[in-house]
Design a protein around this motif. Structure first.
Motif, PDB file in Angstrom:
ATOM      1  N   SER A   1       0.738  -1.291   0.044  1.00  0.00           N
ATOM      2  CA  SER A   1      -0.037   0.070   0.137  1.00  0.00           C
ATOM      3  C   SER A   1       1.079   1.173   0.030  1.00  0.00           C
ATOM      4  CB  SER A   1      -0.889   0.283   1.246  1.00  0.00           C
ATOM      5  OG  SER A   1      -0.050  -0.018   2.367  1.00  0.00           O
ATOM      6  N   ASP A   2       1.932   1.066   0.519  1.00  0.00           N
ATOM      7  CA  ASP A   2       2.975   2.338   0.592  1.00  0.00           C
ATOM      8  C   ASP A   2       4.292   1.976   0.042  1.00  0.00           C
ATOM      9  OD1 ASP A   2       5.040   4.235   1.688  1.00  0.00           O
ATOM     10  OD2 ASP A   2       3.802   4.582   3.107  1.00  0.00           O
ATOM     11  N   MET A   3       4.540   2.297  -1.268  1.00  0.00           N
ATOM     12  CA  MET A   3       6.003   1.950  -1.747  1.00  0.00           C
ATOM     13  C   MET A   3       7.151   2.497  -1.001  1.00  0.00           C
ATOM     14  SD  MET A   3       5.687  -0.011  -4.356  1.00  0.00           S
ATOM     15  CE  MET A   3       7.350   0.132  -4.921  1.00  0.00           C
ATOM     16  N   GLY A   4       7.103   3.549  -0.463  1.00  0.00           N
ATOM     17  CA  GLY A   4       8.384   4.165   0.466  1.00  0.00           C
ATOM     18  C   GLY A   4       8.508   3.257   1.568  1.00  0.00           C
ATOM     19  N   LYS A   5       7.549   2.842   2.058  1.00  0.00           N
ATOM     20  CA  LYS A   5       7.496   2.112   3.300  1.00  0.00           C
ATOM     21  C   LYS A   5       8.011   0.902   3.027  1.00  0.00           C
ATOM     22  CE  LYS A   5       4.736   1.023   7.519  1.00  0.00           C
ATOM     23  NZ  LYS A   5       3.600   0.963   8.181  1.00  0.00           N
ATOM     24  N   ALA A   6       7.549   0.034   1.925  1.00  0.00           N
ATOM     25  CA  ALA A   6       7.892  -1.110   1.586  1.00  0.00           C
ATOM     26  C   ALA A   6       9.310  -0.986   0.819  1.00  0.00           C
ATOM     27  CB  ALA A   6       7.038  -1.628   0.569  1.00  0.00           C
ATOM     28  N   LYS A   7       9.800  -0.208   0.275  1.00  0.00           N
ATOM     29  CA  LYS A   7      10.965  -0.165  -0.049  1.00  0.00           C
ATOM     30  C   LYS A   7      12.013  -0.172   1.064  1.00  0.00           C
ATOM     31  CE  LYS A   7      10.559   2.779  -3.341  1.00  0.00           C
ATOM     32  NZ  LYS A   7      10.899   3.872  -4.475  1.00  0.00           N
ATOM     33  N   GLN A   8      11.743   0.618   2.000  1.00  0.00           N
ATOM     34  CA  GLN A   8      12.546   0.704   3.116  1.00  0.00           C
ATOM     35  C   GLN A   8      12.584  -0.649   4.010  1.00  0.00           C
ATOM     36  OE1 GLN A   8      14.193   3.763   4.134  1.00  0.00           O
ATOM     37  NE2 GLN A   8      15.407   2.378   5.662  1.00  0.00           N
ATOM     38  N   PHE A   9      11.486  -0.999   4.284  1.00  0.00           N
ATOM     39  CA  PHE A   9      11.460  -2.432   5.035  1.00  0.00           C
ATOM     40  C   PHE A   9      12.109  -3.498   4.336  1.00  0.00           C
ATOM     41  CE2 PHE A   9       9.461  -6.480   5.637  1.00  0.00           C
ATOM     42  CZ  PHE A   9       9.337  -6.635   6.947  1.00  0.00           C
ATOM     43  N   TYR A  10      11.971  -3.837   3.106  1.00  0.00           N
ATOM     44  CA  TYR A  10      12.596  -4.836   2.358  1.00  0.00           C
ATOM     45  C   TYR A  10      14.194  -4.487   2.015  1.00  0.00           C
ATOM     46  CZ  TYR A  10       8.459  -7.569   2.239  1.00  0.00           C
ATOM     47  OH  TYR A  10       7.269  -8.292   2.383  1.00  0.00           O
TER      48      TYR A  10
ATOM     49  N   LEU B   1      15.934  -2.074  -9.624  1.00  0.00           N
ATOM     50  CA  LEU B   1      14.956  -1.436 -10.759  1.00  0.00           C
ATOM     51  C   LEU B   1      13.672  -0.759  -9.899  1.00  0.00           C
ATOM     52  CD1 LEU B   1      14.520  -1.011 -13.743  1.00  0.00           C
ATOM     53  CD2 LEU B   1      13.436  -3.150 -13.940  1.00  0.00           C
ATOM     54  N   ASP B   2      13.725   0.712 -10.077  1.00  0.00           N
ATOM     55  CA  ASP B   2      12.614   1.395  -9.326  1.00  0.00           C
ATOM     56  C   ASP B   2      11.811   1.930 -10.367  1.00  0.00           C
ATOM     57  OD1 ASP B   2      11.048   2.747  -7.694  1.00  0.00           O
ATOM     58  OD2 ASP B   2      12.725   3.386  -6.408  1.00  0.00           O
ATOM     59  N   MET B   3      10.674   1.773 -10.611  1.00  0.00           N
ATOM     60  CA  MET B   3       9.887   2.378 -11.710  1.00  0.00           C
ATOM     61  C   MET B   3       8.442   2.739 -11.122  1.00  0.00           C
ATOM     62  SD  MET B   3      10.385  -0.577 -14.928  1.00  0.00           S
ATOM     63  CE  MET B   3       9.195  -1.810 -14.050  1.00  0.00           C
ATOM     64  N   GLU B   4       8.596   3.534  -9.836  1.00  0.00           N
ATOM     65  CA  GLU B   4       7.597   4.167  -9.220  1.00  0.00           C
ATOM     66  C   GLU B   4       6.490   3.103  -8.648  1.00  0.00           C
ATOM     67  OE1 GLU B   4       5.813   7.979 -10.207  1.00  0.00           O
ATOM     68  OE2 GLU B   4       7.446   8.119 -11.666  1.00  0.00           O
ATOM     69  N   ARG B   5       5.909   2.392  -9.465  1.00  0.00           N
ATOM     70  CA  ARG B   5       4.770   1.634  -9.188  1.00  0.00           C
ATOM     71  C   ARG B   5       5.224   0.253  -8.925  1.00  0.00           C
ATOM     72  NH1 ARG B   5       1.501  -2.524 -10.342  1.00  0.00           N
ATOM     73  NH2 ARG B   5       2.667  -2.679 -12.358  1.00  0.00           N
TER      74      ARG B   5
ATOM     75  N   CYS C   1       4.844  -3.790  -5.270  1.00  0.00           N
ATOM     76  CA  CYS C   1       4.446  -3.261  -6.147  1.00  0.00           C
ATOM     77  C   CYS C   1       2.937  -2.634  -5.655  1.00  0.00           C
ATOM     78  CB  CYS C   1       4.089  -3.790  -7.501  1.00  0.00           C
ATOM     79  SG  CYS C   1       2.653  -5.130  -7.587  1.00  0.00           S
ATOM     80  N   VAL C   2       2.565  -1.391  -6.209  1.00  0.00           N
ATOM     81  CA  VAL C   2       1.120  -1.021  -5.955  1.00  0.00           C
ATOM     82  C   VAL C   2       0.360  -1.558  -7.063  1.00  0.00           C
ATOM     83  CG1 VAL C   2      -0.378   1.007  -5.847  1.00  0.00           C
ATOM     84  CG2 VAL C   2       1.957   1.183  -4.891  1.00  0.00           C
TER      85      VAL C   2
END
Length: 123
Positions: free
Chosen positions: A10-19, A32-36, A52-53
């Motif tokens: 639900s929150d890409m920023g939070k998910a990227k930080q967590f993982y 590879l970071d493509m926003e969604r 992903c969202v």
């Protein structure tokens, strides 16, 4: 055999930080970071985890029976990853322990979006 596994968040920023924080010790980084959608792993030539969202714009939902299993490398590492995931905001879905005598040691968590993860060591 597996290129990548995708889980909805639900929150890409939070998910990227967590993982990123969780998998960094295994050499995982954002490849590879493509926003969604963002791919995290050691290299594009090895299995990756994608967060992903959902494409359809609907809320993400963890799958019933779906789980991403991450080889930790040792029983001590299973414990370490379990506790690190909890510190990063995951919830317990099964504390570290021997599941099958002399064969499988594992621990289970749910990430901040409810996706189930396992950390394991055979033997």
């Amino acid at each position: 055999m597996i290129g990548y596994v995708t889980i909805g968040v639900s929150d890409m920023g939070k998910a990227k930080q967590f993982y990123g924080d969780l998998l960094g010790e295994l050499g995982g980084k954002v490849l590879l970071d493509m926003e969604r959608i963002t791919f995290i792993g050691e290299s594009m030539a090895k299995p990756m985890l994608a967060v992903c969202v959902p494409f359809n714009g609907e809320p993400n939902h963890p799958g019933n029976g779906n789980m991403v299993a991450i080889p930790a490398g040792s029983k001590a590492a299973v414990d370490k990853f379990y506790h690190k995931a909890i510190e990063l905001g995951a919830t317990c879905d099964g504390e570290p322990g021997q599941r099958i005598p002399d064969m499988f040691y594992g621990a289970y968590v749910r990430d901040p979006d409810g996706n189930k993860l396992a950390f394991f060591e055979f033997g």
